[in-house]
Motif scaffolding. Structure first.
Motif, PDB file in Angstrom:
ATOM      1  N   UNK A 224      38.552  34.162 -34.974  1.00 39.97           N
ATOM      2  CA  UNK A 224      38.793  34.458 -33.858  1.00 39.97           C
ATOM      3  C   UNK A 224      40.936  33.955 -33.345  1.00 39.97           C
ATOM      4  N   UNK A 225      41.295  35.278 -32.790  1.00 39.97           N
ATOM      5  CA  UNK A 225      42.386  34.845 -31.994  1.00 39.97           C
ATOM      6  C   UNK A 225      42.031  33.944 -30.882  1.00 39.97           C
ATOM      7  N   UNK A 226      43.220  33.548 -30.406  1.00 40.08           N
ATOM      8  CA  UNK A 226      43.476  32.236 -29.580  1.00 40.08           C
ATOM      9  C   UNK A 226      42.755  32.731 -28.153  1.00 40.08           C
ATOM     10  N   UNK A 227      42.057  32.000 -27.665  1.00 47.61           N
ATOM     11  CA  UNK A 227      41.068  33.228 -26.493  1.00 47.61           C
ATOM     12  C   UNK A 227      39.502  33.604 -26.523  1.00 47.61           C
ATOM     13  N   UNK A 228      39.710  33.713 -27.866  1.00 45.49           N
ATOM     14  CA  UNK A 228      38.693  34.707 -28.299  1.00 45.49           C
ATOM     15  C   UNK A 228      37.418  33.583 -27.956  1.00 45.49           C
ATOM     16  N   UNK A 229      36.300  34.822 -28.225  1.00 46.96           N
ATOM     17  CA  UNK A 229      35.071  34.367 -28.248  1.00 46.96           C
ATOM     18  C   UNK A 229      33.790  34.530 -28.897  1.00 46.96           C
ATOM     19  N   UNK A 230      33.151  34.113 -29.584  1.00 52.82           N
ATOM     20  CA  UNK A 230      31.634  33.889 -29.976  1.00 52.82           C
ATOM     21  C   UNK A 230      30.207  34.239 -29.308  1.00 52.82           C
ATOM     22  N   UNK A 231      30.251  35.413 -29.305  1.00 56.81           N
ATOM     23  CA  UNK A 231      28.717  35.077 -28.734  1.00 56.81           C
ATOM     24  C   UNK A 231      27.508  35.254 -29.476  1.00 56.81           C
ATOM     25  N   UNK A 232      26.663  34.167 -29.541  1.00 56.77           N
ATOM     26  CA  UNK A 232      25.672  33.745 -30.248  1.00 56.77           C
ATOM     27  C   UNK A 232      24.260  33.824 -29.643  1.00 56.77           C
ATOM     28  N   UNK A 233      23.575  34.587 -30.506  1.00 58.22           N
ATOM     29  CA  UNK A 233      22.221  34.906 -30.370  1.00 58.22           C
ATOM     30  C   UNK A 233      21.011  34.511 -31.023  1.00 58.22           C
ATOM     31  N   UNK A 234      21.957  33.244 -31.312  1.00 60.44           N
ATOM     32  CA  UNK A 234      20.512  32.561 -32.828  1.00 60.44           C
ATOM     33  C   UNK A 234      20.754  31.442 -32.805  1.00 60.44           C
TER      34      UNK A 234
END
Length: 331
Positions: A224-234
């Motif tokens: 990710x870039x700074x400020x990015x986001x991971x959305x996890x569904x597991x």
């Protein structure tokens, strides 16, 4: 009424005779024409979500439905007998592996007219998951870059198409045999997870949709870039999800602890991690219906099972190798 139920966690899925659904005043009674099969069904059977979703056993499984309206509650205004509908019942009212199911009116939408019942049944849970990750949570905008893991699977195959519609540049991880398939769906960058390390190839991404968890989730933070986001569904679930769930203080504390490590890693990298457990929404499904009928989203059905093969359909989730979704035809 015939249905497939789990009577104890980690026990077998079995056919049983069950009472007819109780139809409340805001409910729609649906004759099941087809039901989608999701990894969530197997996780519920195995007891993996029993603290989050404390079902009273025996429980009919099944989280996706497409069918025909055969009854309506006294206060239902949006549907009539004979309407073709589809939906993902609320998490507390699942049970689509059955002849009929009562679903809250608010959780249903008209079935897309351009596809079959089997194709429609493959859509609700995965399309709502993709919509809520990319639109509701991710606010994905034209020109941004997104990494979608497991692009040939149920959620991934829909998320790729939705991301391209939203104007994003899409990378995905798949096996080499599925590379052409995901390119046809719209993927711009394809990583073979068996022979390539996506962390070494990708950088500067705005959003990651992770359906695998574990080490894959940790590596996703680093693309990710700074400020990015991971959305996890597991998983792991986080404190925000615990609040949404209305969990008691002890369970909130436990969920916060489960995600503390990955959230610390995210903070050190200047990015964020959010857990997503999708919610039912007829309103969102209506928007998805329009995209399906406009040809923007193509349902991907990898295999269709007869109702009598429901046990084998759920077992196929562990075997893998099915592109998109497995679907059960109604009895």
């Amino acid at each position: 009424m015939r249905a497939f139920v789990v009577s104890r966690y980690k026990g077998p899925l079995q056919e049983a005779d069950v009472p007819e659904p109780v139809v409340g005043e805001h409910d729609v009674l649906v004759q099941v024409r087809a039901a989608g099969v999701n990894m969530l069904d197997e996780k519920i059977r195995a007891g993996e979500f029993r603290q989050i979703l404390p079902y009273k056993l025996p429980q009919i499984l099944g989280n996706d439905v497409a069918g025909t309206v055969v009854g309506v509650g006294a206060k239902v205004r949006g549907f009539r007998l004979g309407d073709e509908v589809y939906g993902r019942p609320d998490k507390n009212r699942i049970g689509t592996f059955a002849e009929r199911i009562a679903v809250a009116e608010a959780d249903l939408a008209p079935k897309p007219v351009s596809v079959s019942f089997e194709e429609a049944a493959s859509v609700p849970l995965v399309a709502l998951t993709a919509w809520q990750a990319l639109v509701e949570r991710g606010n994905l905008r034209p020109g941004q870059r997104i990494l979608i893991h497991a692009g040939a699977g149920g959620v991934g195959s829909v998320a790729i198409q939705l991301a391209k519609y939203l104007g994003a540049m899409v990378a995905t991880t798949v096996s080499a045999g599925n590379a052409d398939f995901v390119r046809e769906l719209g993927a711009d960058v394809v990583v073979d997870y068996r022979s390539q390390d996506f962390e070494q190839l990708l950088a500067g991404y705005d959003l990651v949709l992770d359906s695998l968890g574990g080490k894959n989730l940790e590596k996703s933070l680093r693309v990710l870039r700074p400020g990015g986001k991971v959305i996890g569904i597991a998983g792991p679930p986080d404190a925000a999800f615990a609040r949404e769930l209305g969990a008691n203080p002890l369970l909130r504390l436990a969920m916060t602890a489960l995600s503390s490590r990955i959230r610390r890693q995210a903070r050190r990298l200047g990015v964020t991690y959010e857990f997503l457990f999708m919610h039912a929404s007829g309103d969102q499904l209506r928007q998805i219906t329009a995209l399906v009928d406009d040809g923007v989203l193509r349902p991907v059905v990898g295999r269709v099972f007869d109702f009598d093969q429901t046990v084998q359909a759920v077992q196929s989730l562990e075997v893998g190798g099915i592109r998109g979704k497995a679907v059960i035809t109604g009895p």
